[in-house]
Design a protein around this motif. Structure first.
Motif, PDB file in Angstrom:
ATOM      1  N   TYR A  98     -34.603  -8.787  33.728  1.00 42.63           N
ATOM      2  CA  TYR A  98     -33.987  -9.902  32.985  1.00 42.63           C
ATOM      3  C   TYR A  98     -32.534 -10.089  33.393  1.00 42.63           C
ATOM      4  O   TYR A  98     -32.071 -11.216  33.629  1.00 42.63           O
ATOM      5  CB  TYR A  98     -34.104  -9.631  31.491  1.00 42.63           C
ATOM      6  CG  TYR A  98     -33.187 -10.486  30.644  1.00 42.63           C
ATOM      7  CD1 TYR A  98     -33.405 -11.851  30.521  1.00 42.63           C
ATOM      8  CD2 TYR A  98     -32.101  -9.916  29.979  1.00 42.63           C
ATOM      9  CE1 TYR A  98     -32.562 -12.641  29.750  1.00 42.63           C
ATOM     10  CE2 TYR A  98     -31.260 -10.702  29.206  1.00 42.63           C
ATOM     11  CZ  TYR A  98     -31.493 -12.060  29.093  1.00 42.63           C
ATOM     12  OH  TYR A  98     -30.658 -12.839  28.337  1.00 42.63           O
ATOM     13  N   VAL A  99     -31.792  -8.994  33.498  1.00 40.79           N
ATOM     14  CA  VAL A  99     -30.370  -9.078  33.861  1.00 40.79           C
ATOM     15  C   VAL A  99     -30.198  -9.589  35.284  1.00 40.79           C
ATOM     16  O   VAL A  99     -29.356 -10.453  35.563  1.00 40.79           O
ATOM     17  CB  VAL A  99     -29.703  -7.703  33.687  1.00 40.79           C
ATOM     18  CG1 VAL A  99     -28.291  -7.713  34.260  1.00 40.79           C
ATOM     19  CG2 VAL A  99     -29.676  -7.307  32.221  1.00 40.79           C
ATOM     20  N   LEU A 100     -31.013  -9.076  36.212  1.00 41.42           N
ATOM     21  CA  LEU A 100     -30.867  -9.481  37.612  1.00 41.42           C
ATOM     22  C   LEU A 100     -31.355 -10.901  37.851  1.00 41.42           C
ATOM     23  O   LEU A 100     -30.791 -11.622  38.681  1.00 41.42           O
ATOM     24  CB  LEU A 100     -31.633  -8.500  38.515  1.00 41.42           C
ATOM     25  CG  LEU A 100     -31.073  -7.070  38.560  1.00 41.42           C
ATOM     26  CD1 LEU A 100     -31.989  -6.153  39.347  1.00 41.42           C
ATOM     27  CD2 LEU A 100     -29.677  -7.059  39.160  1.00 41.42           C
ATOM     28  N   ALA A 101     -32.403 -11.313  37.142  1.00 40.16           N
ATOM     29  CA  ALA A 101     -32.902 -12.682  37.318  1.00 40.16           C
ATOM     30  C   ALA A 101     -31.889 -13.706  36.825  1.00 40.16           C
ATOM     31  O   ALA A 101     -31.722 -14.772  37.421  1.00 40.16           O
ATOM     32  CB  ALA A 101     -34.227 -12.852  36.577  1.00 40.16           C
ATOM     33  N   GLY A 102     -31.184 -13.371  35.736  1.00 40.57           N
ATOM     34  CA  GLY A 102     -30.186 -14.293  35.213  1.00 40.57           C
ATOM     35  C   GLY A 102     -28.816 -14.148  35.832  1.00 40.57           C
ATOM     36  O   GLY A 102     -27.880 -14.852  35.442  1.00 40.57           O
ATOM     37  N   GLN A 103     -28.719 -13.219  36.825  1.00 43.64           N
ATOM     38  CA  GLN A 103     -27.438 -12.970  37.500  1.00 43.64           C
ATOM     39  C   GLN A 103     -26.331 -12.721  36.477  1.00 43.64           C
ATOM     40  O   GLN A 103     -25.236 -13.275  36.542  1.00 43.64           O
ATOM     41  CB  GLN A 103     -27.071 -14.143  38.408  1.00 43.64           C
ATOM     42  CG  GLN A 103     -28.109 -14.422  39.482  1.00 43.64           C
ATOM     43  CD  GLN A 103     -27.733 -15.583  40.380  1.00 43.64           C
ATOM     44  OE1 GLN A 103     -26.611 -16.072  40.336  1.00 43.64           O
ATOM     45  NE2 GLN A 103     -28.675 -16.031  41.206  1.00 43.64           N
ATOM     46  N   LYS A 104     -26.636 -11.854  35.509  1.00 44.64           N
ATOM     47  CA  LYS A 104     -25.721 -11.607  34.412  1.00 44.64           C
ATOM     48  C   LYS A 104     -24.717 -10.503  34.727  1.00 44.64           C
ATOM     49  O   LYS A 104     -23.890 -10.162  33.877  1.00 44.64           O
ATOM     50  CB  LYS A 104     -26.515 -11.257  33.150  1.00 44.64           C
ATOM     51  CG  LYS A 104     -27.460 -12.378  32.725  1.00 44.64           C
ATOM     52  CD  LYS A 104     -28.220 -12.040  31.474  1.00 44.64           C
ATOM     53  CE  LYS A 104     -29.208 -13.156  31.134  1.00 44.64           C
ATOM     54  NZ  LYS A 104     -28.559 -14.457  30.933  1.00 44.64           N
ATOM     55  N   SER A 138     -30.230 -13.413  18.651  1.00 46.60           N
ATOM     56  CA  SER A 138     -29.440 -12.426  19.385  1.00 46.60           C
ATOM     57  C   SER A 138     -30.085 -12.161  20.736  1.00 46.60           C
ATOM     58  O   SER A 138     -31.221 -12.592  21.009  1.00 46.60           O
ATOM     59  CB  SER A 138     -29.349 -11.130  18.586  1.00 46.60           C
ATOM     60  OG  SER A 138     -30.634 -10.553  18.414  1.00 46.60           O
ATOM     61  N   THR A 139     -29.359 -11.438  21.583  1.00 41.08           N
ATOM     62  CA  THR A 139     -29.909 -11.115  22.908  1.00 41.08           C
ATOM     63  C   THR A 139     -31.158 -10.259  22.779  1.00 41.08           C
ATOM     64  O   THR A 139     -32.134 -10.457  23.504  1.00 41.08           O
ATOM     65  CB  THR A 139     -28.852 -10.384  23.749  1.00 41.08           C
ATOM     66  OG1 THR A 139     -27.678 -11.193  23.844  1.00 41.08           O
ATOM     67  CG2 THR A 139     -29.385 -10.095  25.141  1.00 41.08           C
ATOM     68  N   PHE A 140     -31.153  -9.304  21.849  1.00 38.22           N
ATOM     69  CA  PHE A 140     -32.325  -8.453  21.641  1.00 38.22           C
ATOM     70  C   PHE A 140     -33.525  -9.285  21.195  1.00 38.22           C
ATOM     71  O   PHE A 140     -34.644  -9.107  21.687  1.00 38.22           O
ATOM     72  CB  PHE A 140     -32.003  -7.379  20.597  1.00 38.22           C
ATOM     73  CG  PHE A 140     -33.159  -6.468  20.290  1.00 38.22           C
ATOM     74  CD1 PHE A 140     -33.485  -5.436  21.167  1.00 38.22           C
ATOM     75  CD2 PHE A 140     -33.913  -6.639  19.142  1.00 38.22           C
ATOM     76  CE1 PHE A 140     -34.555  -4.596  20.884  1.00 38.22           C
ATOM     77  CE2 PHE A 140     -34.982  -5.808  18.857  1.00 38.22           C
ATOM     78  CZ  PHE A 140     -35.303  -4.773  19.734  1.00 38.22           C
ATOM     79  N   GLN A 141     -33.311 -10.204  20.245  1.00 41.78           N
ATOM     80  CA  GLN A 141     -34.401 -11.067  19.798  1.00 41.78           C
ATOM     81  C   GLN A 141     -34.875 -11.990  20.912  1.00 41.78           C
ATOM     82  O   GLN A 141     -36.071 -12.278  21.032  1.00 41.78           O
ATOM     83  CB  GLN A 141     -33.947 -11.886  18.595  1.00 41.78           C
ATOM     84  CG  GLN A 141     -33.701 -11.067  17.340  1.00 41.78           C
ATOM     85  CD  GLN A 141     -33.097 -11.891  16.222  1.00 41.78           C
ATOM     86  OE1 GLN A 141     -32.355 -12.845  16.465  1.00 41.78           O
ATOM     87  NE2 GLN A 141     -33.395 -11.525  14.970  1.00 41.78           N
ATOM     88  N   LEU A 142     -33.939 -12.454  21.738  1.00 43.73           N
ATOM     89  CA  LEU A 142     -34.300 -13.323  22.850  1.00 43.73           C
ATOM     90  C   LEU A 142     -35.240 -12.607  23.816  1.00 43.73           C
ATOM     91  O   LEU A 142     -36.258 -13.173  24.251  1.00 43.73           O
ATOM     92  CB  LEU A 142     -33.039 -13.775  23.584  1.00 43.73           C
ATOM     93  CG  LEU A 142     -33.246 -14.523  24.906  1.00 43.73           C
ATOM     94  CD1 LEU A 142     -33.891 -15.877  24.646  1.00 43.73           C
ATOM     95  CD2 LEU A 142     -31.919 -14.690  25.640  1.00 43.73           C
ATOM     96  N   VAL A 143     -34.909 -11.371  24.147  1.00 43.95           N
ATOM     97  CA  VAL A 143     -35.715 -10.625  25.111  1.00 43.95           C
ATOM     98  C   VAL A 143     -37.063 -10.236  24.514  1.00 43.95           C
ATOM     99  O   VAL A 143     -38.115 -10.428  25.137  1.00 43.95           O
ATOM    100  CB  VAL A 143     -34.944  -9.383  25.604  1.00 43.95           C
ATOM    101  CG1 VAL A 143     -35.838  -8.527  26.496  1.00 43.95           C
ATOM    102  CG2 VAL A 143     -33.696  -9.799  26.357  1.00 43.95           C
TER     103      VAL A 143
END
Length: 274
Positions: free
Chosen positions: A91-97, A176-181
């Motif tokens: 998720y982090v790498l796909a969104g280039q976060k 939140s980010t946790f709920q989003l994921v």
């Protein structure tokens, strides 16, 4: 006519590959019910009578009872750790976060090309110094680290197929980010989770090198190691060896057959973007 001929050719090719894949499994099944003399006399013939003596012998001498539990524990640990870590990293790498995400992708690529044999002895030294040998859970964590680069690449591909607008809309709604994921993105990439879980689980179930290095105690050995310990005692009894091989194969075969639709869909969906 041309289209029908192409379809017929494609079906014939698939049928040939199917026969090549199924014939060895069929021979294992047939010979597992035979005595050694029957196997040597007619490997392709049917058994004179159907008995389960070979299976009882293989289960007893191969230590398949505790071995099965150890294999489930090792495989479950590997799959659980891989799915949690690779889904978050994907998720982090796909969104280039993260700012240096290209360097991280290069690192994962390099990690997949380095053989695990280079790290066996240093890793064993560390694990032994912590008194963590003969633990299927520890071996499961090690196997999770080995499979992590591949799993992260796969999960990143699935997250790339999720529209960015969906994430933006969810964030605007106040999640939140946790709920989003957990509630939005992971259900969308479920085929990817199943695909990665099945592939990693099969690798962990059949793994030999790391398991044989860190699991020396017979009570901690997996099904694969238990089957290999039968080699010296039953190397001349082909029927018993085939019964042991069938016990080893059936669980993973059943899991793959039950989840094959999701695996095929996941591989097809993951091939859209790279």
């Amino acid at each position: 006519m041309t289209r029908s001929l192409k379809q017929l050719t494609g079906h014939l090719v698939l049928a040939v590959f199917g026969v090549i894949a199924l014939v060895p499994l069929l021979l294992v099944l047939i010979n597992s019910f035979k005595t050694n003399a029957e196997v040597l006399e007619s490997p392709f013939g049917l058994p004179a009578h159907v008995g389960f003596e070979n299976f009882f012998t293989a289960w007893t001498y191969g230590g398949f009872g505790p071995g099965f539990l150890n294999s489930v524990l090792l495989t479950g640990t590997t799959v659980l750790v891989v799915l949690i870590c690779s889904s978050l990293a994907g998720y982090v790498l796909a969104g280039q976060k993260v700012r240096r995400w290209p360097a991280i992708m290069v690192y994962f690529t390099m990690a997949m090309t380095v053989p695990i044999q280079l790290f066996i002895f240093p890793l064993y030294s560390v694990v032994a110094s912590l008194d963590l040998t003969d633990s299927p859970v520890v071996v499961g964590v090690i196997l999770a680290a080995v499979n992590m680069p591949f799993a992260t690449f796969m999960m990143r591909t699935f997250f790339l197929n999720v529209p960015a607008e969906l994430e933006e809309a969810a964030l605007m709604d106040g999640v939140s980010t946790f709920q989003l994921v957990t509630r939005v993105l992971l259900p969308l990439v479920r085929p990817g989770l199943i695909t990665v879980g099945v592939i990693v689980g099969l690798n962990a179930w059949n793994e030999f090198l790391i398991s044989s290095t860190f699991l020396q105690n017979p009570s901690a050995q997996t099904l694969t190691l238990g089957f290999l310990t039968m080699n010296g005692t039953f190397s001349t009894d082909i029927g018993t060896m085939m019964a042991g091989a069938l016990i080893l194969i059936v669980p993973v075969l059943a899991v793959f057959i039950a989840l094959q639709r999701y695996v095929v869909d996941g591989m097809a969906a993951g091939a859209v973007k790279g």
